[in-house]
Structure formats: C-alpha cells, structure tokens
Design an enzyme around this catalytic site. Structure first.
Site, PDB file in Angstrom:
ATOM      1  N   TYR A  71       0.848  -1.241  -0.028  1.00  0.00           N
ATOM      2  CA  TYR A  71      -0.029   0.075   0.131  1.00  0.00           C
ATOM      3  C   TYR A  71       0.983   1.033  -0.009  1.00  0.00           C
ATOM      4  CZ  TYR A  71      -4.073  -3.085   0.809  1.00  0.00           C
ATOM      5  OH  TYR A  71      -5.127  -4.162   0.805  1.00  0.00           O
ATOM      6  N   ARG A 130       2.853  -1.114  10.709  1.00  0.00           N
ATOM      7  CA  ARG A 130       2.961  -2.335  10.231  1.00  0.00           C
ATOM      8  C   ARG A 130       3.990  -2.256   9.163  1.00  0.00           C
ATOM      9  NH1 ARG A 130      -1.420  -6.342   8.523  1.00  0.00           N
ATOM     10  NH2 ARG A 130      -0.069  -8.431   7.949  1.00  0.00           N
ATOM     11  N   GLN A 158     -11.820 -19.012   1.411  1.00  0.00           N
ATOM     12  CA  GLN A 158     -12.720 -19.024   0.083  1.00  0.00           C
ATOM     13  C   GLN A 158     -14.083 -17.909   0.887  1.00  0.00           C
ATOM     14  OE1 GLN A 158     -12.270 -23.689  -0.176  1.00  0.00           O
ATOM     15  NE2 GLN A 158     -14.171 -23.102  -0.715  1.00  0.00           N
TER      16      GLN A 158
HETATM   17  P1  FAD Z   1     -20.172 -35.001   1.233  1.00  0.00           P
HETATM   18  O1  FAD Z   1     -18.862 -34.436   1.883  1.00  0.00           O
HETATM   19  O2  FAD Z   1     -20.032 -35.828   0.064  1.00  0.00           O
HETATM   20  O3  FAD Z   1     -20.778 -36.041   2.379  1.00  0.00           O
HETATM   21  C1  FAD Z   1     -21.812 -37.102   2.368  1.00  0.00           C
HETATM   22  C2  FAD Z   1     -21.952 -37.886   3.224  1.00  0.00           C
HETATM   23  O4  FAD Z   1     -23.096 -38.853   3.323  1.00  0.00           O
HETATM   24  C3  FAD Z   1     -20.961 -39.004   2.905  1.00  0.00           C
HETATM   25  O5  FAD Z   1     -19.889 -39.322   4.018  1.00  0.00           O
HETATM   26  C4  FAD Z   1     -21.475 -40.219   2.577  1.00  0.00           C
HETATM   27  O6  FAD Z   1     -20.913 -41.351   3.208  1.00  0.00           O
HETATM   28  C5  FAD Z   1     -22.898 -39.988   3.363  1.00  0.00           C
HETATM   29  N1  FAD Z   1     -23.930 -40.782   2.990  1.00  0.00           N
HETATM   30  C6  FAD Z   1     -24.462 -40.857   1.672  1.00  0.00           C
HETATM   31  N2  FAD Z   1     -25.553 -41.601   1.599  1.00  0.00           N
HETATM   32  C7  FAD Z   1     -25.722 -42.118   2.910  1.00  0.00           C
HETATM   33  C8  FAD Z   1     -26.651 -42.813   3.461  1.00  0.00           C
HETATM   34  N3  FAD Z   1     -27.636 -43.511   2.799  1.00  0.00           N
HETATM   35  N4  FAD Z   1     -26.567 -43.333   4.739  1.00  0.00           N
HETATM   36  C9  FAD Z   1     -25.547 -42.615   5.423  1.00  0.00           C
HETATM   37  N5  FAD Z   1     -24.764 -41.940   4.981  1.00  0.00           N
HETATM   38  C10 FAD Z   1     -24.736 -41.561   3.632  1.00  0.00           C
HETATM   39  N6  FAD Z   1     -14.273 -27.882  -0.778  1.00  0.00           N
HETATM   40  C11 FAD Z   1     -13.946 -26.623  -0.399  1.00  0.00           C
HETATM   41  O7  FAD Z   1     -14.987 -25.749  -0.053  1.00  0.00           O
HETATM   42  N7  FAD Z   1     -12.578 -26.215  -0.469  1.00  0.00           N
HETATM   43  C12 FAD Z   1     -11.774 -27.207  -0.772  1.00  0.00           C
HETATM   44  O8  FAD Z   1     -10.493 -26.827  -0.663  1.00  0.00           O
HETATM   45  C13 FAD Z   1     -12.196 -28.451  -1.148  1.00  0.00           C
HETATM   46  N8  FAD Z   1     -11.357 -29.334  -1.489  1.00  0.00           N
HETATM   47  C14 FAD Z   1     -11.677 -30.406  -2.056  1.00  0.00           C
HETATM   48  C15 FAD Z   1     -10.809 -31.588  -2.288  1.00  0.00           C
HETATM   49  C16 FAD Z   1     -11.013 -32.574  -2.677  1.00  0.00           C
HETATM   50  C17 FAD Z   1     -10.247 -33.695  -3.119  1.00  0.00           C
HETATM   51  C18 FAD Z   1     -12.497 -33.080  -2.693  1.00  0.00           C
HETATM   52  C19 FAD Z   1     -13.064 -34.551  -3.116  1.00  0.00           C
HETATM   53  C20 FAD Z   1     -13.489 -32.362  -2.295  1.00  0.00           C
HETATM   54  C21 FAD Z   1     -13.104 -30.915  -1.863  1.00  0.00           C
HETATM   55  N9  FAD Z   1     -14.056 -29.896  -1.532  1.00  0.00           N
HETATM   56  C22 FAD Z   1     -13.757 -28.755  -1.236  1.00  0.00           C
HETATM   57  C23 FAD Z   1     -15.552 -30.154  -1.771  1.00  0.00           C
HETATM   58  C24 FAD Z   1     -16.153 -30.373  -0.350  1.00  0.00           C
HETATM   59  O9  FAD Z   1     -15.338 -31.470   0.376  1.00  0.00           O
HETATM   60  C25 FAD Z   1     -17.531 -30.735  -0.368  1.00  0.00           C
HETATM   61  O10 FAD Z   1     -18.236 -29.604  -1.254  1.00  0.00           O
HETATM   62  C26 FAD Z   1     -18.219 -31.129   0.682  1.00  0.00           C
HETATM   63  O11 FAD Z   1     -17.705 -32.274   1.505  1.00  0.00           O
HETATM   64  C27 FAD Z   1     -19.712 -31.423   0.479  1.00  0.00           C
HETATM   65  O12 FAD Z   1     -20.387 -31.571   1.456  1.00  0.00           O
HETATM   66  P2  FAD Z   1     -21.730 -32.547   1.888  1.00  0.00           P
HETATM   67  O13 FAD Z   1     -21.926 -32.754   3.159  1.00  0.00           O
HETATM   68  O14 FAD Z   1     -22.686 -31.934   1.022  1.00  0.00           O
HETATM   69  O15 FAD Z   1     -21.227 -34.313   0.936  1.00  0.00           O
HETATM   70  P1  NAP Z   2     -16.124 -28.821 -11.252  1.00  0.00           P
HETATM   71  O1  NAP Z   2     -15.259 -27.689 -10.441  1.00  0.00           O
HETATM   72  O2  NAP Z   2     -17.421 -28.705 -11.566  1.00  0.00           O
HETATM   73  O3  NAP Z   2     -15.088 -29.248 -12.235  1.00  0.00           O
HETATM   74  C1  NAP Z   2     -15.600 -30.361 -13.029  1.00  0.00           C
HETATM   75  C2  NAP Z   2     -14.670 -30.436 -14.255  1.00  0.00           C
HETATM   76  O4  NAP Z   2     -15.030 -31.533 -15.213  1.00  0.00           O
HETATM   77  C3  NAP Z   2     -14.580 -29.279 -15.088  1.00  0.00           C
HETATM   78  O5  NAP Z   2     -13.196 -29.124 -15.373  1.00  0.00           O
HETATM   79  C4  NAP Z   2     -15.199 -29.722 -16.398  1.00  0.00           C
HETATM   80  O6  NAP Z   2     -14.788 -28.955 -17.461  1.00  0.00           O
HETATM   81  C5  NAP Z   2     -15.186 -31.138 -16.258  1.00  0.00           C
HETATM   82  N1  NAP Z   2     -16.274 -31.821 -16.983  1.00  0.00           N
HETATM   83  C6  NAP Z   2     -17.695 -31.656 -16.541  1.00  0.00           C
HETATM   84  N2  NAP Z   2     -18.538 -32.656 -17.098  1.00  0.00           N
HETATM   85  C7  NAP Z   2     -17.812 -33.567 -17.930  1.00  0.00           C
HETATM   86  C8  NAP Z   2     -17.927 -34.579 -18.873  1.00  0.00           C
HETATM   87  N3  NAP Z   2     -19.208 -35.093 -18.962  1.00  0.00           N
HETATM   88  N4  NAP Z   2     -16.911 -34.988 -19.312  1.00  0.00           N
HETATM   89  C9  NAP Z   2     -15.432 -34.573 -19.124  1.00  0.00           C
HETATM   90  N5  NAP Z   2     -15.346 -33.620 -18.154  1.00  0.00           N
HETATM   91  C10 NAP Z   2     -16.304 -33.095 -17.799  1.00  0.00           C
HETATM   92  O7  NAP Z   2     -16.121 -29.901  -9.901  1.00  0.00           O
HETATM   93  P2  NAP Z   2     -15.022 -30.740  -9.235  1.00  0.00           P
HETATM   94  O8  NAP Z   2     -13.526 -30.363  -9.517  1.00  0.00           O
HETATM   95  O9  NAP Z   2     -15.640 -31.971  -9.159  1.00  0.00           O
HETATM   96  O10 NAP Z   2     -15.170 -29.972  -7.804  1.00  0.00           O
HETATM   97  C11 NAP Z   2     -16.263 -30.315  -7.026  1.00  0.00           C
HETATM   98  C12 NAP Z   2     -16.581 -28.937  -6.279  1.00  0.00           C
HETATM   99  O11 NAP Z   2     -15.732 -29.014  -4.934  1.00  0.00           O
HETATM  100  C13 NAP Z   2     -16.432 -27.671  -6.960  1.00  0.00           C
HETATM  101  O12 NAP Z   2     -17.669 -27.035  -6.885  1.00  0.00           O
HETATM  102  C14 NAP Z   2     -15.327 -26.949  -6.259  1.00  0.00           C
HETATM  103  O13 NAP Z   2     -15.731 -25.742  -5.571  1.00  0.00           O
HETATM  104  C15 NAP Z   2     -15.037 -27.745  -4.729  1.00  0.00           C
HETATM  105  N6  NAP Z   2     -13.663 -27.746  -4.704  1.00  0.00           N
HETATM  106  C16 NAP Z   2     -13.023 -26.868  -4.176  1.00  0.00           C
HETATM  107  C17 NAP Z   2     -11.776 -26.599  -4.093  1.00  0.00           C
HETATM  108  C18 NAP Z   2     -11.095 -25.296  -3.782  1.00  0.00           C
HETATM  109  O14 NAP Z   2      -9.683 -25.474  -3.496  1.00  0.00           O
HETATM  110  N7  NAP Z   2     -11.733 -24.422  -3.457  1.00  0.00           N
HETATM  111  C19 NAP Z   2     -10.818 -27.990  -4.306  1.00  0.00           C
HETATM  112  C20 NAP Z   2     -11.622 -28.947  -4.724  1.00  0.00           C
HETATM  113  C21 NAP Z   2     -13.021 -29.141  -4.925  1.00  0.00           C
HETATM  114  P3  NAP Z   2     -15.250 -29.127 -18.962  1.00  0.00           P
HETATM  115  O15 NAP Z   2     -16.738 -28.972 -18.812  1.00  0.00           O
HETATM  116  O16 NAP Z   2     -14.656 -27.984 -19.504  1.00  0.00           O
HETATM  117  O17 NAP Z   2     -14.601 -30.324 -19.342  1.00  0.00           O
HETATM  118 FE1  SF4 Z   3     -10.010 -19.164   7.436  1.00  0.00          FE
HETATM  119 FE2  SF4 Z   3     -11.378 -20.035   5.360  1.00  0.00          FE
HETATM  120 FE3  SF4 Z   3     -12.724 -19.171   7.327  1.00  0.00          FE
HETATM  121 FE4  SF4 Z   3     -11.103 -17.405   5.974  1.00  0.00          FE
HETATM  122  S1  SF4 Z   3     -13.037 -18.828   5.212  1.00  0.00           S
HETATM  123  S2  SF4 Z   3     -11.396 -17.479   8.007  1.00  0.00           S
HETATM  124  S3  SF4 Z   3      -9.427 -18.773   5.527  1.00  0.00           S
HETATM  125  S4  SF4 Z   3     -11.382 -20.949   7.511  1.00  0.00           S
END
Ligand code: FAD
Ligand code: NAP
Ligand code: SF4
Length: 680
Positions: free
Chosen positions: A175, A223, A348
């Site tokens: 800044y 700062r 986020q």
């Molecule tokens: P889920 O996390 O999918 O939980 C659903 C749960 O329901 C599961 O544990 C499943 O076993 C259970 N379930 C389903 N059916 C049944 C049933 N019939 N009986 C009992 N249990 C059941 N989001 C972010 O905001 N920031 C991130 O940086 C981020 N990084 C991610 C990285 C990875 C690798 C992945 C895979 C996801 C990431 N996400 C991130 C996405 C985030 O984790 C999801 O948006 C979030 O977990 C969704 O929450 P949910 O509770 O809706 O579903």
């Molecule tokens: P996403 O962000 O919606 O990405 C899905 C990807 O798959 C896109 O690149 C899309 O691009 C491709 N795709 C979609 N349909 C397809 C098809 N039929 N065939 C081939 N490619 C296809 O979903 P995601 O990566 O599964 O993540 C899920 C959610 O978790 C996201 O909404 C994200 O916000 C969250 N998350 C967040 C973080 C974070 O760091 N903030 C990290 C992990 C996850 P094209 O359609 O261009 O191919």
């Molecule tokens: Fe920390 Fe994420 Fe909450 Fe920001 S949104 S205060 S980085 S946990």
C-alpha cells in the site's frame, strides 16, 4: 483448590499481559486487521460492533479494525471506509464501546491504498501502474505528499476522539507507505525518493506526526513490511534501519507485514506452512526494543506459544483464526485447544469475498460478520431430528441443531465422519482439513449428537423422527467417450482413497477444484512441503536470511513424482474458475512441477496406448498409463426417492451436495446446513 495446586496455565507466554507503559494488554493475542465489508457504510456499524464485541468477549487482547482510509484519494474502492470528516467519527463509538465492555483494546487501522486503490482518483509516489490494478496512479507533488501525511495525523486524532486506544499505520502489503519505501514503486528524485533514507521519510514522518497529534498515551502500531516478496523490494538492511527510525519516531509496537498483494509467493494460503514467516520477525528483534508481532498462518495455540516462547516475537497476530472462532483465546487459555474451530486458511469466504466485493465471512463459521443475523438460539420446541450423511453439511447441521436443544441422530455410511473432507485432507497442502474433522468430533461429543457410523441408512431407520435432513452428498459424474470403460480409466475416489496406484504418466480429465487437487496429489513425491517450512521456502524462492531485495531467492521446486496432463473441454486456461485469491497458487504450483494444463480438449478415446485427444483440430496421443476422471459431481438423492415411496410424512430437507451438486463447495454446504439448523 489451593494456590499451590492450581494448574499451570496452558500457554503461559500467550496469556502473559503486556505492559506498554501507559496501558497494559491483557494477553499477547492481537486480532489482525481484516476487511469485512461492514466498514464501508455507517448503517452497518451496529453489525460491525457486534462482530468485534464477540471477538473481544472471546478473549482477544488487542483488536485492529479493517483498514480505513485517511482521505478520499486513499480509498481502497469508491466509497470505501474512510475517517476524514468530523461526522465520520460518531458511528465508530459503537465499536469502541462494545469492545471496551469486554476488556479488550482496539486500534483503528489507517490504510492509504495508493496505487492499489480501485478507482481513478488514486495517487502514488510515481506514475507506475500496479500489475494487479487497471488504474494508473497520479504521482504526488511535494505538496501532495505533505497533504497525505497531514491526513494520516488528523485521521488518527479522529480515531482517538472515537474512543480507539490507538491506530495501526499500514506500512506494508504494497500500500501507499510501502510504495514510498520500495524502489519498485518509488522513482522520485526529490526529498521523498532516491536512497533508502529518503524513501522511508514518508513512513517516518507519518509516525512522528501521528504521535504528535495523539499524544504519548495512544497505541501506535506500525505495520512494517519485513519481506516485500517482489523484485526491487527493500533489502534487509533498509528494513532494519526503517524499523529503528519508526521506533524513534514514536511507534509503540511493530507489526510484521509479509508480501505485497502483487507478489507471486503465497503468504497466507492453506499450503503455506504454519508459522512460516515467524523467522523474519525474529530477525528484527535485535534491531529494536519495542514489542514485535509475528503474523501469518498462526492458527493454533501451540504454534503461537512456540513463537513467543522462542522469543521470536512479543505478540502474535490472529486474523482469520478469530473469524473462524471468536472464542479462540478463551478456549486456549482454558487448555481446550481441541475445542477450537480452526481456520483452514482456504480464503474462500473471507479474502475471496472481499475481492468479489461481498461481505466477508468464514467457511467453517458462517456466523462470522453475520452475528446479528444468524443466531443459534435455543429451540422453542425441541424435536427428534435425523441427519443422514456426516460430511461437512451433515456435521454442521447436526451439531448446530443439537446445540439448540434438539435430539439429533447423525447417520454415516462410512466408518468415519467427514465425507469428502477425508479426501481433501490427503491433498498435499490441505493438511489443515484434518482440523475441521477434529473440531466436529469435539462438537458431536459436546452437543450430545447421537452418532451412528458404518452402515448406510434406509427409510426403515428413519421412522419416528420429526424432521429428516438428507446430507448424503454426491456421486462422481461418469464420462462417456470411447474406452471410458478401459481398466486404466479410474475415478478420483479410487486414487485419493488409495485403491489405485497411478502409473508414471497420468491424464486427469476435468480441471475443476478436484482435478487440480488430484494433479497436486499425483506430482507430490514424499511428504508435503507444507509441513516443512525450509522445503516450502526453497520451493517458492523465499529467503528469510539473505540480503537480497524483496527477500526473494531462485525457486527450487522438488522433482515431480509423475508426468501429468490436466485437461478440460472448455477453451481457455484451466483453473480460471478456482478461488479468486488462491487459483493462481494452484496453477503456479502445478506449473512448477511440469504439469501440462490444456484447455479445449476433445476426448477421442482410451486404449492400451493411452488417451487420444484433439485440440484446435490437432490430434495427439498422450502416452499415459492412468486416466483419472474428475468430471464433476451429481447429487446423491436415492434416499429421498425411497422415503417418498415409503410414505414418510416427516418433513425432509436436502442440504449440501444432496441438494445442488453444481459448484458445490464446503462453504455453501456448511452455510446452508447451519442456516437450516438455526430454523428447525
Ligand atoms: P459429502 O462430503 O459428500 O458427504 C456426504 C456423506 O453422506 C458421505 O460421508 C456419505 O458417506 C454419506 N452418505 C451418503 N449416503 C448415505 C446414506 N444412505 N446413509 C448414511 N450416510 C450416507 N470444498 C471446499 O470448499 N474447499 C476445498 O478446498 C475443497 N477441496 C476438496 C478436495 C477434494 C479432493 C474433494 C473430493 C472435495 C473438496 N471440496 C472442497 C469439496 C467439499 O469437500 C464438498 O463440497 C463437501 O464435502 C460437500 O459436503 P456434503 O456434506 O454435502 O457432502
Ligand atoms: P467442477 O469444478 O465442476 O469441475 C468439473 C470439471 O470436469 C470441469 O473442469 C469440467 O470442465 C469437467 N467436466 C464436466 N463434465 C464433464 C464430462 N461429462 N466429461 C468430461 N469432463 C467434464 O467440479 P469438481 O472439480 O468435481 O469439484 C467439485 C466442487 O468441489 C467444486 O464446485 C469445487 O468448488 C469444490 N472444490 C473446491 C476446491 C478449492 O480449492 N476451493 C478444491 C476442490 C474442490 P469441462 O466441462 O470444460 O471439461
Ligand atoms: Fe479461515 Fe477459510 Fe474461514 Fe477464511 S474462510 S477465516 S481462510 S477458514
């Protein structure tokens, strides 16, 4: 209990009072400045007061507000928070009163954005556009420089009038003041530019004049940018001289500043190791005698205590951790670190929101900056509630509902709580996600949620509940191209769940958040550098000990474990839709590991020789042995249909991925779940 048998405080250095001579801080926790968006309009000040009151009640010692500009040209954005007119003082009294009622002290941050101002009125030492801003600043005349200094002094006097215990003068992060101190942005040849002495004169004059305007019994935090992390930033000897000059000019405390907004080194993201920058504050200690504050990625009490106990700093700055949990200091003091809702440094809901011009909040605590709007009041009629799915949505819903007095049963098919967070926590650089699960374990016990693990729930289990919440998450989307059923084509669940060992060459289909994370998982060889500050600093080219300008060194990325292609069908740069303040970090990290990120890909088919794609009409074969599908997700709602078929009459609510899978993230899942639970 007799005094002799009283338990030793859990974190003695963190909770030692700090005597500043004219006033005493009750502990060493400084709540760092954060813009919430509530600063910009007087009508939001009651909300701002409630927000700070919770942090003061939670035990913070000294609070620093978000930045207020000392004049119009210093605005961060048009009509942003400012303190230059007499009538702008009164609303602040609500804030200072609310904080003082809870025994904390509060400083107003004076922030002149200079060339970072997102408006055409911006001014700077020289007519040099910031790389992150479309506006080009006007270079200040010598009289203009004087006017800015006078504006700082009179704004500080108004802050005192408003009841603040002090001000923080923002001299870092790139800044205006920092723009004067660094050769990168100061090309002046008059008394305010040239050698280091003249470049820092603006900063020193501001401190001197603020002290003069406010008297000796007023906290003046300066700062200081200890690490600019940009080319042509300050060298270490210049920073040490500046620190001494600022101290002599009347500063009470020096807070550390790390990196400019335009620097290309992450400084607060989740992949930055905890306490990674405390060493640079420690480096300043022998040069000054006033108290120093260590900053960035200090999110748990043991990290804070370690820094203070090692004598690296006298205070620690917690900014986002107090958004995540206002009770952080009280919990730490009571030895209840396991009860802390830890900031996972995702940015986020806080920083990303600020950059999107939305009100800041917190992914793990949607009440942050919404204290007057989202209240978890005791339920008028306690009910029996079943929550199905213990991912982030189900966990938040169950624990908030139980906190309100409902009898909640939480059913999870897996053997552990967490849902997709159990995958996220395995990504190198996302180790903090473990903390959210630890917190929810604690909350389940504390609120008395009845937890059932290890079996999927059907309609038969849900009889007799007065409300049913389906938080069953998602199912990964399937892809449809020739060879999609080839054995080398696997899902991200298989790879992250450890069921499949990927080959040496891998194509990742889908470049959303999960595609990027999977690529990061695949290229990382050995333990994550996010757990090892020295390796992390080497990878990103950060030099805490050197004398070079800006604290930069040549980045030395460790070799990638695999050759990876990251693909998407949409044209353009993969990763464009990732987080506003973190997307560039994911892209840079993968680029450093040689990952080829390609947009506009058409998937022609998979066979034993690899994946065939076409881009811009040109066909190519990627010689991969594994294709990992990360193509988005669909809601998992089979249970909803079964409940309808079974004629269940209790109201059924859908939250998280089970509700809408498109663009789902944990921020939406937790916020939606908490809001529902507040209304049940
Ligand atoms: P889920 O996390 O999918 O939980 C659903 C749960 O329901 C599961 O544990 C499943 O076993 C259970 N379930 C389903 N059916 C049944 C049933 N019939 N009986 C009992 N249990 C059941 N989001 C972010 O905001 N920031 C991130 O940086 C981020 N990084 C991610 C990285 C990875 C690798 C992945 C895979 C996801 C990431 N996400 C991130 C996405 C985030 O984790 C999801 O948006 C979030 O977990 C969704 O929450 P949910 O509770 O809706 O579903
Ligand atoms: P996403 O962000 O919606 O990405 C899905 C990807 O798959 C896109 O690149 C899309 O691009 C491709 N795709 C979609 N349909 C397809 C098809 N039929 N065939 C081939 N490619 C296809 O979903 P995601 O990566 O599964 O993540 C899920 C959610 O978790 C996201 O909404 C994200 O916000 C969250 N998350 C967040 C973080 C974070 O760091 N903030 C990290 C992990 C996850 P094209 O359609 O261009 O191919
Ligand atoms: Fe920390 Fe994420 Fe909450 Fe920001 S949104 S205060 S980085 S946990």
């Amino acid at each position: 209990m007799t005094p002799a048998r009283r338990r030793a405080p859990a974190y003695p250095h963190l909770f030692a009072p700090l005597d500043l001579g004219f006033t005493t801080l009750r502990n060493r926790v400084l709540m760092g400045s954060m813009h919430t968006g509530l600063e910009d309009r007087a009508r939001d000040f009651p909300k701002l007061a409630a927000y700070f009151a919770e942090r003061a009640a939670g035990g913070a010692g000294l609070i620093v507000t978000g930045g207020f500009s000392p004049n119009t040209v210093g605005w961060l954005k048009p009509f942003g928070g400012k303190l230059s007119w007499p009538w702008e003082v009164a609303p602040h009294r609500q804030v200072t009163r609310a904080v003082h009622e809870h025994g904390a002290k509060i400083c107003l941050q004076l922030l002149h954005a200079g060339r970072y101002g997102y408006h055409p009125l911006q001014v700077a030492p020289s007519r040099l556009k910031a790389p992150i801003n479309p506006f080009t600043p006007r270079a200040l005349s010598a009289r203009g420089v004087e006017r800015q200094i006078a504006a700082f002094a009179s704004a500080a006097a108004r802050a005192r009038d408003a009841g603040y215990d002090g001000v923080e003068v923002m001299g870092s992060e790139g800044y205006l003041i920092n723009q004067f101190t660094a050769p990168r942005s100061n090309r002046r040849t008059d008394a305010w530019g040239g050698d280091a002495q003249r470049r820092m004169r603006f900063a020193v004059e501001i401190v001197r004049r603020v002290r003069e305007a406010c008297g000796p019994d007023f906290i003046l935090v300066y700062r200081l940018s200890l690490l600019d992390l940009v080319d042509d930033g300050n060298a270490w000897d210049e920073i040490a001289v500046q620190a001494r000059a600022v101290e002599a000019a009347g500063a009470t405390i020096i807070n550390s500043g790390i990196g400019w907004h335009e620097s290309r080194v992450p400084t607060i993201a989740t992949s930055v190791p905890r306490g990674a920058f405390a060493g640079i504050t420690a480096r300043l200690k022998p040069h000054v005698s006033l108290p120093l504050v260590a900053v960035n990625r200090i999110n748990m009490p043991d990290v804070a205590e370690g820094i203070l106990a090692a004598g690296q700093a006298d205070l620690v700055s917690l900014a986002r951790p107090l958004l995540a949990d206002p009770e952080w200091p009280n919990k730490a003091r009571a030895g209840r670190a396991d009860a802390i809702n830890t900031c996972i440094a995702c940015n986020q809901a806080c920083l990303d929101h600020v950059f999107e011009n939305k009100r800041a909040s917190c992914l793990v605590n949607p009440r942050a900056a919404a204290e007057t709007e989202l209240d978890y009041l005791p339920a008028k009629t306690p009910k029996r509630i079943a929550v199905v799915g213990a991912g982030p949505a189900g966990l938040a819903c169950a624990t908030v509902a139980a906190q309100r007095g409902h009898a909640v049963a939480l059913f999870e098919a897996a053997d552990e709580i967490g849902g997709q967070f159990n995958l996220a926590k395995r990504i190198p650089g996302k180790e903090e996600f473990h903390e959210t699960l630890r917190y929810f374990h604690h909350r389940i016990e504390e609120t008395g949620v009845e937890l059932h693990l290890g079996a999927p729930v059907g309609p038969g289990h849900l009889a007799g509940y007065e409300a049913i919440v389906l938080a069953t998450g998602i199912v990964p989307r399937k892809v449809d191209f020739p060879g999609a059923d080839h054995p080398m084509v696997v899902g991200y669940l298989d790879v992250l769940g450890g069921r499949v060992e990927a080959a040496g060459r891998v194509a990742v289909i889908g470049a959303g958040g999960i595609g990027f994370d999977v690529a990061q998982f695949l290229v990382q060889a050995g333990p994550s550098p996010s757990l090892d500050p020295a390796r992390w600093q080497a990878e990103w080219g950060v030099d805490l000990a050197g004398d070079g300008r800006g604290g930069l060194a040549v980045p030395r990325p460790e070799p990638a474990a695999r050759e990876v292609w990251l693909l998407q069908r949409s044209p353009g740069r993969p990763g464009a839709r990732l987080g506003r303040t973190t997307g560039w970090i994911h892209r840079a990290a993968l680029k450093a590991k040689g990952v080829r990120m390609l947009g506009g890909a058409e998937y022609l088919g998979v066979d034993d020789a690899g994946l065939r794609i076409r881009i811009d009409g040109e066909e190519m074969r990627l010689p991969v042995g594994t294709v990992v599908v990360c193509a988005g997700q669909e809601p998992r709602r089979d249970l909803q249909a079964q409940l309808q078929a079974a004629g269940v009459v209790a109201p059924v609510h859908l939250i998280g991925g089970a509700d809408v899978a498109a663009e789902l993230d944990a921020k939406r899942a937790i916020a939606q779940a908490s809001r529902l639970a507040a209304m049940l």
